[in-house]
Design an enzyme around this catalytic site. Structure first.
Site, short mmCIF file in Angstrom:
data_model
loop_
_atom_site.label_atom_id
_atom_site.label_comp_id
_atom_site.label_asym_id
_atom_site.label_seq_id
_atom_site.Cartn_x
_atom_site.Cartn_y
_atom_site.Cartn_z
N ARG A 205 0.85 -1.46 0.21
CA ARG A 205 0.33 -0.10 0.15
C ARG A 205 0.78 1.16 -0.44
NH1 ARG A 205 -3.01 -3.11 3.53
NH2 ARG A 205 -5.22 -4.27 2.50
N LYS A 227 2.74 10.99 -11.71
CA LYS A 227 1.47 10.19 -12.58
C LYS A 227 2.32 8.51 -12.93
CE LYS A 227 -1.12 13.24 -15.78
NZ LYS A 227 -1.28 12.99 -16.66
N GLU A 269 8.24 17.14 -26.01
CA GLU A 269 7.62 17.33 -24.47
C GLU A 269 8.07 18.84 -23.81
OE1 GLU A 269 4.84 16.13 -22.90
OE2 GLU A 269 4.67 14.48 -23.92
N LYS A 311 6.97 22.59 -15.19
CA LYS A 311 5.82 20.88 -14.70
C LYS A 311 6.12 21.31 -13.92
CE LYS A 311 4.35 16.07 -15.70
NZ LYS A 311 4.85 15.16 -15.78
N GLU A 321 -5.02 16.74 -11.22
CA GLU A 321 -5.22 17.42 -12.92
C GLU A 321 -6.62 17.79 -12.19
OE1 GLU A 321 -5.60 14.95 -16.78
OE2 GLU A 321 -3.20 14.95 -16.27
N ARG A 325 -3.39 21.07 -14.55
CA ARG A 325 -2.60 20.40 -15.15
C ARG A 325 -2.80 19.34 -16.35
NH1 ARG A 325 0.47 15.66 -11.83
NH2 ARG A 325 1.65 15.13 -12.81
N ASN A 329 -1.25 18.21 -21.33
CA ASN A 329 -1.13 17.16 -22.28
C ASN A 329 -2.16 17.91 -23.98
OD1 ASN A 329 -1.13 15.50 -20.41
ND2 ASN A 329 -3.12 15.28 -19.91
N HIS A 332 -1.65 14.98 -26.55
CA HIS A 332 -2.15 13.64 -25.61
C HIS A 332 -3.40 13.38 -26.46
CE1 HIS A 332 1.21 15.59 -24.33
NE2 HIS A 332 1.92 14.04 -23.31
N HIS A 336 -2.95 9.65 -27.81
CA HIS A 336 -2.80 8.54 -26.88
C HIS A 336 -3.73 7.78 -28.12
CE1 HIS A 336 -2.24 9.66 -23.30
NE2 HIS A 336 -1.31 10.04 -23.60
N HIS A 349 6.38 7.53 -28.26
CA HIS A 349 4.99 8.67 -27.13
C HIS A 349 5.01 9.77 -28.07
CE1 HIS A 349 2.61 9.94 -24.13
NE2 HIS A 349 3.71 11.10 -23.68
#
Length: 448
Positions: A205, A227, A269, A311, A321, A325, A329, A332, A336, A349
């Protein structure tokens, strides 16, 4: 000396100015305006490490921490040491440093100060392990005999960013009888960082973990901000957690072994930060893209530092986010869809994000939100960076729509997008746009 400088900074007021930032001279002048004004001059620091942070609208505390980090760096440099540049991610009691510099893996104290417990698990892949695993193990154990290091070497590639591969990390951790005081170390690119971070968030955990990114993509983006996660056959990064590292250690020397295609992928990026929030940085990139592609150390260090600052500032304001935030993206959602539609690993990517960025910019122009000149500048800089400016021919309108329908930014059935709006350096995260523009963009970039 760095700690002394940082302590000294705490008594200073926050108004600061940096002179001659673009000069070819190696002189740097940092003036901190205090009740008893202090000036510091150093001629032993290169222009690439000079901070050009946009301070407008920045919280006072973030300004102060960046100034202090810069001061510590200058003072250390003046003593001839190889002190890293430090960018702080400000998250209260979960704040952490990003160390940036050459030869940092040869400074074991940087890593060791962030190791908890006596057992470490290094997660890496078949490409990176032969290059840097031994060096990292040495950095973790040199002069530190009480620490034992285990490692798990995963296959390399986006196609392995899945539950089956993730289980190999858990298997090794359990077999090694790691406890809650252990530390996971991610050594590799974005895939390794995301998987190791997710494993650390889930194992018992939650255990301590450290990021050592070895690609441009990971150094400027994925290693920072917490992330973590894995892909699902129906969509990228749909399974994961927000889980912050103890530190990010960026040894820029690791980029010397990076393939050209991976280098270019990471620059997508870097370009993104300029487009969404840092016009000055974008203009710098337009002038210095050749130097970045040539791996000029000063240019690359500056690009990494500026990207991390951008960032870190966003993450400190919106860790999970909820709004701001999401603007990170840009491109993206389209990107994606390309990665998922093509099959993970077919396009890198950054390649998919580059094509997706062109599509987002095209849509922004169709909505009347940006000038045509910006559309051309985006295409030009991506072409300079040797990145694609259109999706692969196999992609169809329906493929885009089906994948975008399960994008993480969909809320109440509404697809929200990051689009440019206004002058360079400005964007919006919104679901309030004319659907006709989206359809026109999709049809313009596909054959069906």
């Amino acid at each position: 000396m760095a700690s002394t400088a940082h302590h000294f900074c705490s008594s200073l007021s926050t108004k600061a100015s940096i002179f001659n930032p673009n000069s070819s001279s190696s002189d740097l002048f940092l003036r901190l305006h205090t009740p008893n004004s202090l000036s510091l001059r150093s001629s032993s620091i290169s222009p690439s490490s000079i901070e050009l942070t946009r301070v407008a609208n920045s919280a006072l505390s973030r300004s102060s921490s960046r100034i202090c980090a810069s001061l510590a760096h200058v003072m250390d440099q003046s003593l001839g040491s190889k002190a890293p540049t430090i960018v702080e991610v400000d998250l209260g009691n979960r704040s952490y440093p990003i160390y940036i510099g050459s030869g940092l893996l040869d400074q074991p104290e940087l890593l060791q100060r962030h190791v908890h417990g006596k057992k470490v698990l290094v997660v890496t892949n078949t490409t990176v392990a032969p290059l840097y695993l031994e060096k990292v193990v040495d950095a973790l154990t040199r002069g530190n005999p009480n620490v034992t290091v285990e490692s798990v070497i995963l296959p390399d590639g986006e196609q392995y960013k899945n539950m089956e591969t993730l289980m190999k990390v858990f298997d090794k951790a359990i077999e090694s009888q790691l406890d809650r005081k252990c530390t996971f170390v991610a050594l590799g690119g974005g895939v390794i960082g995301d998987m190791c971070g997710y494993a650390a968030a889930s194992f018992l955990r939650g255990v301590n973990f450290i990021q050592i990114p070895t690609t441009v993509m990971a150094q400027v983006d994925s290693s920072v901000g917490g992330k973590t996660g894995i892909n699902h056959p129906l969509g990228k990064n749909l399974i994961g957690a927000f889980y912050q590292p103890q530190c990010v250690l960026i040894d820029t020397d690791t980029l010397n072994t990076l393939p050209e295609r991976e280098l270019a992928s990471g620059l997508a990026e870097v370009i993104k930060y300029g487009l969404i929030r840092d016009a000055e940085f974008f203009e710098w990139q337009e002038k210095n893209m050749k130097a970045l592609l040539a791996r000029d150390p000063n240019a690359m260090s500056y690009a990494i530092k500026r990207s991390c600052e951008n960032k870190a500032e966003v993450v400190s304001q919106d860790e999970k986010e909820s709004g701001l935030r999401a603007t990170l993206n840009l491109g993206h959602t389209f990107g994606h869809a390309i990665e998922t539609g093509m099959g993970y690993g077919e396009w890198l990517h950054g390649e998919a994000v580059a094509a997706g960025t062109v599509m987002a910019v095209d849509m922004s122009y169709r909505l009347g939100w940006i000038d045509e000149s910006l559309v051309k500048r985006v295409r030009n800089i991506l072409e300079q960076a040797k990145l694609p400016i259109a999706p692969p021919e196999i992609m169809t309108v329906e493929m885009f729509k089906s994948v975008m329908a399960v994008d993480k930014k969909v809320a109440d059935g509404l697809l929200r997008l990051i689009l440019l709006k206004g002058p360079l350096g400005n964007c919006v995260f919104t679901g309030d746009y004319d659907r006709k523009a989206l359809n026109e963009t999709l049809h313009a970039f596909t054959k069906s």
